[in-house]
Every structure is written in structure tokens, then in C-alpha cells.
Design an enzyme around this catalytic site. Structure first.
Site, PDB file in Angstrom:
ATOM      1  N   GLU A  44       0.512  -1.220  -0.009  1.00 24.05           N
ATOM      2  CA  GLU A  44       0.077  -0.016  -0.082  1.00 24.05           C
ATOM      3  C   GLU A  44       0.830   1.269   0.083  1.00 24.05           C
ATOM      4  O   GLU A  44       1.797   1.395   0.832  1.00 24.05           O
ATOM      5  CB  GLU A  44      -0.937  -0.079   1.162  1.00 24.05           C
ATOM      6  N   LYS A 118     -10.023   2.460  -1.951  1.00 25.33           N
ATOM      7  CA  LYS A 118     -10.399   1.939  -0.699  1.00 25.33           C
ATOM      8  C   LYS A 118     -11.723   2.217  -0.137  1.00 25.33           C
ATOM      9  O   LYS A 118     -11.987   3.506  -0.089  1.00 25.33           O
ATOM     10  CB  LYS A 118      -9.022   2.133   0.143  1.00 25.33           C
ATOM     11  N   CYS A 156      -5.745  -2.997   2.754  1.00 23.63           N
ATOM     12  CA  CYS A 156      -5.395  -2.880   4.178  1.00 23.63           C
ATOM     13  C   CYS A 156      -6.701  -2.740   5.256  1.00 23.63           C
ATOM     14  O   CYS A 156      -7.272  -3.956   5.395  1.00 23.63           O
ATOM     15  CB  CYS A 156      -4.656  -1.474   4.544  1.00 23.63           C
TER      16      CYS A 156
END
Lengths: 283, 283
Positions: A44, A118, A156
């Protein structure tokens, strides 16, 4: 029916210099490709330090760029030359001027196949993962049908939310990829650290089990200000078995060949997708 | 803020004789209560052998009964006398003549507080967990606010579906209880057995992590026809740490005191409920 695919996962330390990180990422991708990787995954926001800790600062918005842009062009060249797929995590500035924590998936012809923004943006603890100051949340899970596998890209903090793993699987993902930047804060290290570290692995392995898919987590290493990133990039199979796991603190490329045939084999015995009865939907 | 509650989980072997199993279940519940249990949990369908293996047979419908009925009355007396909660898994015949795999929750005044009807009904492999022949699926998750804790009741195969764990948590569950009947078929034992056994634990622990709640699984033991039930009843905390685990093959009561205060402590640091962005809904 067996169908092998070889993954190359880059666990790396990142500096504050985007150019340096780009060169390093390209070099490591080449190393992975030399060892047979067909799908290469970067951690990331690998172009910089993880800037979402410490005092919030507008200067970090300078790190954002368009997609496609120079970074996807550089990896696109590599992808095209070697006929590989590259999963590239970037700080995106959209045409409309909004900022996202985004994955660009680069296809075997060097093109940007699409992006995933995300969905789950952490805001706590306030001084360590204050991503909500920098990123708008995305709203849609995405999968990418590549010649090697259909991949679902998540990022994540999405790791802790089984809903998005399910949604990507329902869209056809055979492998869930989680570029990541996670580690311990000083407070965590001295209290719940080991439990949190184990929980991070368990929850991802469970998404693999519940969806009968492979999971790959790709984390960074190193100390940045107060955050000690814990590495441990890993791949687990549809039964949740860890096939390979990197170290806590060293740069490593994971090269692993997995057999996608296990997915259908498992789904005949444990047909969770067929027998699920609850819908997950965008809120 | 600490709030302790003591669970009593009955891992038992079941015979083909419902009366014998009822007497045994009551005796074991008394043993748990004598050791301080405030919430007592029996394994799935403990009044009989697990009849959903082998040739489908209408005679097993004779095992079903109404709720409330004689079994809930017997446990109700025990519950009232000792001011405990009993989580009792039964083969239910509804007033409308439909059959369900049901949990009755009996409150501290001996009353049936309500029921949960198993939502996920396995149908495979055809000769081992052919529950769809016997049970209609339920459609709603349920939680029960008892004086000791708010409990979410789910059943066995529900374990593999994170959606229902999430739904029960959103309704307020602090502990997810999974009465269970799971083991190995001969084919599994000789192939994926260890992986499946581990996956069963990982997925449940992950539901605890992703929802910041406690999880308790209560399985039976013993060999019934070709199925070898694998025991291993356990309790895990909101970080997914296993606090206690029973053996693979012996009858055991687990008595454990847990601190519900850990839930809010964890939610301040990892506020997954607050930051989730995808809805789960009845299909």
C-alpha cells in the site's frame, strides 16, 4: 482441474522519496518476473512513507497524482514487455479533484485495466491511521479478469470487513489481494500487540475460507516515526492454510505458484457461495 | 468497564434415546451451575443422534416437538431455580407444521425468551449433512438481552457465513454462541481433515475479531455411523484469542468467566462497527 498461477509479492521498506521508491519497486518487480511471477503486487502507498500518522499536514496531498499517470506508465512498460499483471497501490488525485487510496491494476498489454478505491478508511487511533483526513472512501468492490486469474483488489483496513471480501468473490475473484501498511504503535506494542498481529492474519485467512478463495497480503517493513510496520506478507489457500509467510522486518519478494483448481474442488464439498442466504450491499 | 459473566458449555456425547439425552443434559447443566455458570449452552440437537447422515428417513421427523414443550419446561425449571439462562438446541415442529433446526433461549424466570431458527442449512455432501431434507431455513438473526449478557445465537453451518455474525452483532450481541454438530466423514479424514478442522476454528475466531465480540462453539463428541464428531468446543475473545478449548473426543463442561469490558475497550481502538460501510441484509 488444475490451473497454476505464480504470484510475486513485494514486501519492501519505503523511503520519503517517491522517485527512489518507484525505482526500487520497478527493480523488485523485475526480480519477481525473473523468477516467474505473472501477477506482481506492491504494498500500500509504496511511493512514500505512510504519511497518515503524526500531525495532519496538507503538504502530503502533493504526493497524489492522476491514474493513469507516470507511475502506471512505468509499470505499464514493464507489464507489457513481460506480459505480466501489476497491482499498484497509489495516492490518487481524481480529475474531479478528489483524493483516494487507490489500486491501479495494470494489464499484460501495459494498460490500466481499472482502479479500486479503498472503501474502509480508518480514522483511529487519531495519530496513527488518520486516513480520513486524506482519502475519500470508495464505494465499489472491483475484480479484474486477467489471463492468469480473476483478482479481487482490496486495501489494508478492508481486511477487517468480511463484507467486501464476499462482494469481490461474488463478482468472481479467485484471489483476494490486500496491499497493506500495518504495524504497531508504541501503545499497541506494549499491550495488545501480539494479539492484534495474530488477529490480522486470522481475519484474512477466514475471508479465504468463507469464500473458498486464495488470499495474499502484501505489507511494508521498517520503522517510520512511531509506527513499526510488521511485514509478514503471506498467502493462504481456500482452507485458510498459510502457504508462505515473509519475515517481520526484512525486505523480501514472495514468489509462489498456487493452483486455482483447489477453489472448485472445495466448493463442491463446502458450497458456501451456493448456500449463503444473506445479501451484502453497498450502504 | 469490567463486566464478568460465566459461561457453562456442555460438550457431550448423544445417544439415540431422547429421554436419556435430556436427563444427561439436565445433569450436566446442573454441574455447570454448581461451578458458577450463568449462561449454559448445549450442543446442536443434543436430544438425539445427528440424524442428518445416511439415508434420508421420515421417521426422524418424530423427533421434532413444539417450543415451548417438555424439554424447555424441564430446563425452564432448572433456569428459574438457579437464575440462569439456558441455550437449548432442538428439532422444532412449528404450530404451522413446519420443521426447523432451532435454538430456544430460556430466561432466568424459566420462560422461553424466544427462538432462533438456523438460517444456513447444509445439503452437502449428500449423505452426511443432508439437513435440507429435514429443516426449513430460518430467516432472521436473533439476540437475547439476558441479565448477564446480550447473546447472539447461531447454529453450526452458520459458522461459515460472516453475514449472520455481523447481523447478530449489529443487533447488540456481545457473545456469539454456536451450538454445533460437526466432525469428519471418512473421506475428509483421509484428505482435507486437518485443514477443515483448523478452518472451522479460524472462521469462528475471525467473526469474533471482525465484530469485536466473544465467540463460543459447543460441539458434540463421539462416533455416530460414519461421522466422527470432533469436539473442540472453545471460547475466543474479541481479539480472536482462544481462551479455552475442549478435547477432540471427551465429554467436558467448559466453565469460563469472561470480561465483556474487553468489547468496548477494543472498539475504541479498532472501531469496526462504527467504520463499516457495507450493509448486510436478509436475502
Amino acid at each position: 482441474m488444475s490451473k497454476n498461477v505464480t504470484l510475486g509479492l513485494i514486501q519492501m521498506q519505503c523511503s520519503t522519496d517517491p522517485k527512489e521508491n518507484l525505482v526500487k519497486g520497478l527493480k523488485k518487480a523485475e526480480e519477481c518476473i525473473a523468477k516467474g511471477a505473472q501477477i506482481v503486487v506492491l504494498p500500500e502507498l509504496f511511493l512514500s512513507h505512510y504519511f497518515c500518522q503524526g500531525p495532519k499536514d496538507k503538504k502530503y496531498f502533493d504526493l497524489a497524482g492522476p491514474i493513469p499517470g507516470p507511475t502506471t506508465a512505468a509499470f505499464g512498460e514493464l507489464a507489457k514487455k513481460n506480459k505480466v499483471v501489476v497491482v499498484c497501490s497509489l495516492f490518487e488525485k481524481s480529475q474531479a479533484g478528489k483524493f483516494f487510496n487507490t489500486i491501479a491494476v495494470i494489464g499484460v498489454n501495459g494498460e490500466v485495466m481499472g482502479t479500486y478505491r479503498k472503501i474502509h478508511i480508518p480514522s483511529l487511533p487519531p495519530d496513527f491511521y488518520a486516513e480520513n483526513y486524506y482519502f475519500e472512501p470508495g464505494s465499489e468492490t472491483k475484480v479484474f479478469k486477467t489471463p492468469y486469474a480473476t483478482i479481487g483488489t482490496l486495501i489494508c483496513y478492508d481486511q477487517w470487513f468480511p463484507e467486501v471480501a464476499r462482494m469481490a468473490t461474488v463478482q468472481g475473484a479467485q484471489i483476494l489481494l490486500y496491499p497493506t501498511a500495518i504495524g504497531w504503535t508504541p501503545a499497541q506494542l506494549s499491550s495488545r500487540g501480539p494479539a492484534e498481529y495474530e488477529a490480522w492474519q486470522i481475519t484474512q485467512r477466514s475471508h479465504g475460507i468463507d469464500n473458498n478463495v486464495f488470499v495474499a497480503a502484501v505489507n511494508r517493513v521498517g520503522q517510520e516515526k512511531d509506527l513499526k510496520f510488521w511485514g509478514t506478507s503471506f498467502v493462504s489457500d481456500p482452507y485458510g492454510q498459510v502457504l508462505v509467510k515473509a519475515s517481520l522486518d526484512k525486505e523480501e519478494n514472495i514468489i509462489i505458484t498456487i493452483d486455482l483448481g483447489v477453489i472448485d474442488e472445495m466448493r463442491r464439498e463446502w458450497p458456501f457461495l451456493d448456500e449463503r442466504r444473506i445479501k451484502v450491499e453497498n450502504a
